[in-house]
Design a protein around this motif. Structure first.
Motif, short mmCIF file in Angstrom:
data_model
loop_
_atom_site.label_atom_id
_atom_site.label_comp_id
_atom_site.label_asym_id
_atom_site.label_seq_id
_atom_site.Cartn_x
_atom_site.Cartn_y
_atom_site.Cartn_z
N THR A 9 -8.54 -9.68 13.47
CA THR A 9 -9.86 -9.88 14.06
C THR A 9 -10.34 -8.60 14.71
OG1 THR A 9 -9.33 -12.20 14.49
CG2 THR A 9 -11.23 -11.25 15.67
N GLY A 10 -11.56 -8.18 14.40
CA GLY A 10 -12.12 -6.97 14.98
C GLY A 10 -11.87 -5.74 14.15
N ALA A 11 -11.12 -5.87 13.06
CA ALA A 11 -10.84 -4.72 12.21
C ALA A 11 -12.09 -4.31 11.44
CB ALA A 11 -9.72 -5.05 11.23
N ASP A 12 -12.18 -3.01 11.11
CA ASP A 12 -13.30 -2.53 10.30
C ASP A 12 -13.33 -3.26 8.96
OD1 ASP A 12 -13.97 -0.80 12.28
OD2 ASP A 12 -13.05 0.97 11.36
N LYS A 13 -14.51 -3.54 8.47
CA LYS A 13 -14.64 -4.31 7.24
C LYS A 13 -13.97 -3.64 6.05
CE LYS A 13 -18.92 -6.64 8.60
NZ LYS A 13 -20.35 -6.88 8.28
N GLY A 14 -14.03 -2.32 6.04
CA GLY A 14 -13.44 -1.60 4.90
C GLY A 14 -12.01 -1.17 5.11
N GLY A 15 -11.38 -1.61 6.21
CA GLY A 15 -10.04 -1.16 6.51
C GLY A 15 -10.07 0.23 7.15
N LYS A 21 9.69 8.57 3.26
CA LYS A 21 8.31 9.03 3.10
C LYS A 21 7.38 7.89 2.66
CE LYS A 21 9.10 13.35 4.08
NZ LYS A 21 8.56 13.98 5.31
N LYS A 22 7.77 6.65 2.96
CA LYS A 22 6.97 5.49 2.60
C LYS A 22 6.47 4.79 3.87
CE LYS A 22 9.23 4.32 -1.80
NZ LYS A 22 9.95 3.25 -2.54
N TYR A 23 5.27 4.22 3.78
CA TYR A 23 4.71 3.45 4.90
C TYR A 23 3.87 2.31 4.34
CZ TYR A 23 0.20 5.62 3.92
OH TYR A 23 -0.96 6.02 3.32
N THR A 24 3.69 1.28 5.16
CA THR A 24 2.90 0.11 4.75
C THR A 24 1.83 -0.15 5.79
OG1 THR A 24 4.86 -0.85 3.71
CG2 THR A 24 2.99 -2.32 4.13
N PRO A 25 0.55 -0.06 5.43
CA PRO A 25 -0.53 -0.36 6.39
C PRO A 25 -0.46 -1.82 6.85
CG PRO A 25 -1.37 0.82 4.46
CD PRO A 25 0.03 0.41 4.14
N ILE A 26 -1.00 -2.10 8.01
CA ILE A 26 -1.03 -3.46 8.54
C ILE A 26 -1.83 -4.36 7.59
CG2 ILE A 26 -1.76 -4.91 10.47
CD1 ILE A 26 -1.46 -2.49 12.28
N GLY A 27 -1.27 -5.51 7.27
CA GLY A 27 -1.96 -6.45 6.41
C GLY A 27 -1.84 -6.16 4.93
N ASP A 28 -1.10 -5.12 4.57
CA ASP A 28 -0.93 -4.77 3.16
C ASP A 28 0.48 -5.15 2.71
OD1 ASP A 28 -1.32 -3.73 0.64
OD2 ASP A 28 -2.17 -1.84 1.34
N THR A 29 0.63 -5.43 1.44
CA THR A 29 1.95 -5.74 0.88
C THR A 29 2.49 -4.59 0.05
OG1 THR A 29 0.88 -6.78 -1.04
CG2 THR A 29 1.46 -8.20 0.82
N LYS A 30 1.67 -3.56 -0.10
CA LYS A 30 2.05 -2.42 -0.92
C LYS A 30 2.45 -1.24 -0.04
CE LYS A 30 0.16 0.70 -4.45
NZ LYS A 30 -1.07 1.07 -5.22
N SER A 31 3.50 -0.52 -0.46
CA SER A 31 3.93 0.67 0.26
C SER A 31 3.31 1.91 -0.39
CB SER A 31 5.45 0.80 0.24
OG SER A 31 6.04 -0.23 1.00
N TYR A 32 3.05 2.91 0.44
CA TYR A 32 2.45 4.15 -0.03
C TYR A 32 3.35 5.33 0.35
CZ TYR A 32 -1.65 1.14 -0.36
OH TYR A 32 -2.51 0.11 -0.66
N ILE A 33 3.22 6.41 -0.40
CA ILE A 33 4.02 7.61 -0.14
C ILE A 33 3.10 8.70 0.40
CG2 ILE A 33 5.41 9.45 -1.20
CD1 ILE A 33 6.44 7.43 -3.20
#
Length: 468
Positions: A234-240, A276-288
């Motif tokens: 709640t309150g997060a930017d619409k585009g992430g 060198k991997k991280y996962t944004p809040i609310g995401d199920t995918k990891s990024y490098i």
């Protein structure tokens, strides 16, 4: 017989540059090519007419130089080095050097290129190629250190043993791509050290992103570091939101006050350091993300580990290359130069001609500076602004220092039968107890008392002192 002055004649100057096997290109302040040697023309397989009079952007669009180092120098206003590819699939190690006027404006840009195509093609292993490019980069950075006149920076002034040792370690840290942990008291310049390491590293053309782990609420640090997906909360930017780790991709992430990082986020940071991997809040995918971590703290992380407030595995992962920034008490030989530099700086800023009397210099050099360089800088700025005359005297300085408070007589009176050691311990206990109640945290208390936080913790334990 030729004389030294003859070497500067156009006919000899051109002959000398044409005899060099490396490519030389000279451009004006707008990036328009003025002169090119024959070696450069041979390397790119172009005629002189195709180069002279063309701007750096034109040559880049034509595919002759990619990227254009001349354009990079015009943008950065300083020397730039990179690996360049040409339209005929050749690779060069290229450096661009700005020639500036007395006013600091760019008048000419000299680019120097060395063909490394053959070396790269004959290298059988990727590791060997990377090592070769790294070697060239290190040579260029060393040349940059020697040739570039760095702007004055008070955090790197001085010739004391402690300063030279720290600067030497900082230079070594810039040449390698590993995690660095910077420690030191408040005000010693830890963020400046982090910035200098990034500036001298191979990542200098990429972003340096900074976050103060102690300045944000726990609920915001995770989203700032790792970002979040659209509609994550709640309150997060619409585009992430793109996190700081993603913003620092290819560059450096400076984590200031790492000791304040909440324990529940330390595991996520450790995972990123290791993979060198991280996962944004609310995401199920990891990024490098290819990010170098430089952390700093004025706290004793080993003590926090023993208290369970900091993960031991994260501490050892951060502490790969530790750099301790000395306090002013450990580099007193440098105080004179720091005083002069800051006095000149603030005189120029506020149009004053203030100078310190010999007695004022003596007082400032012998002062213990609990706030280190930050306190020294703030004090001199305040004194220059408020000084009624051009000479700053010891009497004027006295109004800017906290007057020492006298101990109550009942503390100084030794009880009958007490030894001197017991009396001194009684005084020490009382001073620490009063300071701890006043300044609330062990970090602030240790700073005000002029002792390390670890020493304060030992004294609190010894005298069984706790917050009331």
């Amino acid at each position: 017989m030729l004389k030294e002055k003859d070497l500067y004649l156009p006919e000899y100057f051109g002959e000398i540059l044409n005899a060099i096997s490396d490519g030389i290109l000279i451009s004006d302040s707008r990036g328009v090519a003025l002169w090119v040697n024959q070696s450069c023309l041979n390397l790119i397989n172009r005629s002189r007419e195709e180069i002279i009079g063309k701007s750096s952007s034109d040559l880049e669009e034509m595919g002759i130089f990619n990227p254009s180092v001349t354009s990079m120098v015009l943008k950065e206003k300083t020397m730039v080095s990179t690996v360049q590819s040409t339209e005929n699939k050749r690779q060069f190690m290229v450096s661009g050097h700005p020639i500036k006027s007395e006013e600091g404006e760019i008048e000419l840009i000299i680019t120097h290129s060395r063909d490394i195509t053959g070396t790269v093609r004959t290298t059988s292993k990727l590791e060997e190629m990377q090592a070769l490019l790294k070697k060239y980069s290190q040579e260029i950075m060393e040349m940059k250190r020697r040739s570039k006149k760095e702007e004055s920076n008070e955090f790197f002034v001085g010739k004391s043993k402690a300063s030279l040792s720290m600067i030497n370690l900082m230079d070594k840290a810039a040449l390698v791509d590993t995690t660095v942990l910077i420690t030191g008291e408040t005000g010693v310049g830890k963020s400046e050290i982090a910035g200098k390491i990034h500036q001298l590293s191979e990542r200098s053309q990429k972003p340096l992103v900074e976050i103060n782990c102690g300045a944000l609420p726990d609920s915001l640090i995770e989203s700032e570091l790792f970002g979040y997906k659209k509609g994550a909360f709640t309150g997060a930017d619409k585009g992430g939101k793109k996190g700081l780790i993603a913003q620092a991709d290819g560059g450096t992430l400076f984590l200031d006050e790492i000791g304040e990082l909440p324990i529940h986020l330390q595991a996520k940071l450790l995972q990123f350091l290791q993979q060198k991997k991280y996962t944004p809040i609310g995401d199920t995918k990891s990024y490098i993300a290819d990010v170098r971590i430089v952390a700093a703290t004025n706290r004793n992380l080993q003590l926090l580990v023993s208290e369970g407030a900091f993960r031991s595995d994260l501490y050892y992962r951060l502490n790969v290359l530790p750099i301790k920034v000395p306090s002013l008490r450990e580099r007193q030989e440098d105080i004179f130069h720091l005083l002069q530099l800051n006095l000149n700086k603030f005189n120029q800023r506020y149009d004053r001609q203030c100078k310190l009397s010999s007695e004022a210099f003596r007082i400032l050099q012998s002062y213990h500076w609990p706030g280190n360089i930050r306190e020294l800088e703030n004090l001199l700025e305040r004194v220059v602004i408020t000084a009624p005359t051009s000479e700053i005297t010891s009497k004027q300085l006295s109004t800017h220092f906290h007057e020492p408070q006298e101990l109550p007589l009942n503390i100084l009176e030794a009880e009958k039968g007490q030894s001197l050691t017991e009396t001194l311990e009684k005084i020490e206990r009382k001073i620490i107890e009063q300071a701890y109640e006043k300044y609330d945290t062990t970090r602030k208390t240790a700073l005000e008392l002029g002792i390390s936080q670890s020493l304060l913790m030992r004294r609190l334990k010894k005298y069984q002192l706790t917050k009331k």
